[in-house]
Design an enzyme around this catalytic site. Sequence first.
Site, mmCIF file in Angstrom:
data_model
loop_
_atom_site.group_PDB
_atom_site.id
_atom_site.type_symbol
_atom_site.label_atom_id
_atom_site.label_comp_id
_atom_site.label_asym_id
_atom_site.label_seq_id
_atom_site.Cartn_x
_atom_site.Cartn_y
_atom_site.Cartn_z
ATOM 1 N N ASN A 65 -2.866 13.048 -4.017
ATOM 2 C CA ASN A 65 -4.278 13.137 -4.950
ATOM 3 C C ASN A 65 -5.135 14.720 -4.449
ATOM 4 O O ASN A 65 -5.044 14.958 -5.359
ATOM 5 C CB ASN A 65 -5.896 11.923 -4.882
ATOM 6 C CG ASN A 65 -5.526 10.662 -5.984
ATOM 7 O OD1 ASN A 65 -4.862 10.735 -6.587
ATOM 8 N ND2 ASN A 65 -5.986 9.555 -5.279
ATOM 9 N N ASP A 69 -2.526 9.050 -10.666
ATOM 10 C CA ASP A 69 -2.415 7.929 -11.626
ATOM 11 C C ASP A 69 -1.441 8.227 -12.376
ATOM 12 O O ASP A 69 -1.039 6.437 -12.344
ATOM 13 C CB ASP A 69 -2.976 8.157 -13.008
ATOM 14 C CG ASP A 69 -5.067 7.935 -12.678
ATOM 15 O OD1 ASP A 69 -5.455 7.050 -11.511
ATOM 16 O OD2 ASP A 69 -5.376 8.260 -13.398
ATOM 17 N N GLU A 71 -5.311 2.356 -4.382
ATOM 18 C CA GLU A 71 -2.813 2.290 -4.153
ATOM 19 C C GLU A 71 -2.409 1.176 -2.999
ATOM 20 O O GLU A 71 -1.723 1.077 -3.013
ATOM 21 C CB GLU A 71 -2.778 3.319 -3.153
ATOM 22 C CG GLU A 71 -3.235 3.568 -1.902
ATOM 23 C CD GLU A 71 -4.407 3.814 -1.791
ATOM 24 O OE1 GLU A 71 -4.579 4.391 -0.177
ATOM 25 O OE2 GLU A 71 -5.728 3.529 -2.089
ATOM 26 N N ASP A 119 1.030 -0.809 -0.140
ATOM 27 C CA ASP A 119 -0.015 0.352 -0.333
ATOM 28 C C ASP A 119 0.939 1.390 0.104
ATOM 29 O O ASP A 119 1.334 1.722 0.875
ATOM 30 C CB ASP A 119 -1.198 0.231 1.343
ATOM 31 C CG ASP A 119 -2.311 1.036 1.047
ATOM 32 O OD1 ASP A 119 -3.288 0.544 0.622
ATOM 33 O OD2 ASP A 119 -1.267 2.021 1.906
ATOM 34 N N HIS A 136 -6.009 14.128 -9.853
ATOM 35 C CA HIS A 136 -5.393 12.427 -10.529
ATOM 36 C C HIS A 136 -5.404 12.400 -11.173
ATOM 37 O O HIS A 136 -4.449 11.561 -11.097
ATOM 38 C CB HIS A 136 -7.048 12.266 -10.253
ATOM 39 C CG HIS A 136 -8.262 12.098 -8.788
ATOM 40 N ND1 HIS A 136 -8.441 11.295 -8.154
ATOM 41 C CD2 HIS A 136 -8.932 13.023 -8.285
ATOM 42 C CE1 HIS A 136 -9.129 11.404 -6.824
ATOM 43 N NE2 HIS A 136 -9.765 12.470 -7.578
#
Length: 323
Positions: free
Chosen positions: A196, A205, A231, A188, A201
């Site tokens: 973000n 990405d 994530e 994680d 975003h």
Amino acid sequence: MSRHSQIKQAFELSAKFLAHKTYNSLTHAVLHYFCSLDGIEDAASYEIFGDSNSDTGLSIRRFPLTLDESFADRNSDLMLKTLPKSKGGVTCIKFKGQEYIFLDITKDVIPRRIIVITGSVSDADMVLIEGVFGIYENQVALLDSKERDMLTGLPNRQTMELSLNEVVTFHREHKKSHIKPSWMVVLDIDHFKRVNDTFGHLYGDEVLLHFAELMKKTFRYTDFLFRYGGEEFVVILNNADPEQALNTLKRFHQAVQDYTFPSGNLTVSIGFTIVDPVTPPLLHFEQADRALYHAKNHGRNQIVNFCDIESRIEVRDDDIELF
């Protein structure tokens, strides 16, 4: 072979390959068929991530036929030379005195798929190979739409569950053999929400794409990689003793720390557990996930083995009174 016999064989092959419902089983079947042809010495499949015109941005991952494969790939030089020139389809190649058949799927798939067949075949068998390639190309695109994460190209959560079942079954069937254990690993990205919220975003990405690329370059081709969601990523680490498993995870943990992501430096929390053949498959994920959240709740940026916290969990559970 008469034309009637060729047509009959082509229909039989079509039915055989169309019956496979997963990318893994389909690819196993196709490779097995190619190896059965006269004149063929070997057939191997690859997933190509990144730009084939750039050595540094390229990740080539071989499709493993068993969990205990451990040999250097013989096709690396051929791949690096041929990939930038290939436009897809079926091509016969001669490289360093050896003949190859190069099958390149570039249409509607991420990652790109390559099958390298070592050897040469008759004209009749070449027609069959081209026919099988057409079936395989279409089936891969169809299966990818169900099995792959569209952003990273990694297999998705549903595929992870199927793969975990297969790994557990494999170890149940080979529990008395020399094969080293597999490990369920959950990763994680720390403070990803902050990425973000701060950068947007699109940057998020990009971070996920770079993180996935690090996974592909760090873990062996016999290790299975997945994007679980958000994530969170999963690795099934195969054929590794406890020390090897921990060292591999430490190497990836350090690689993340050393890497400059589009949003800056990041860290990763990792939880893992051994795959025990007698344990229900999805319980392995639950155990690794509990180890991950132990890491997240105790400072992040660390690697936690479920067995190291299991005794503490059991003690805490024993202290609970039920009314």
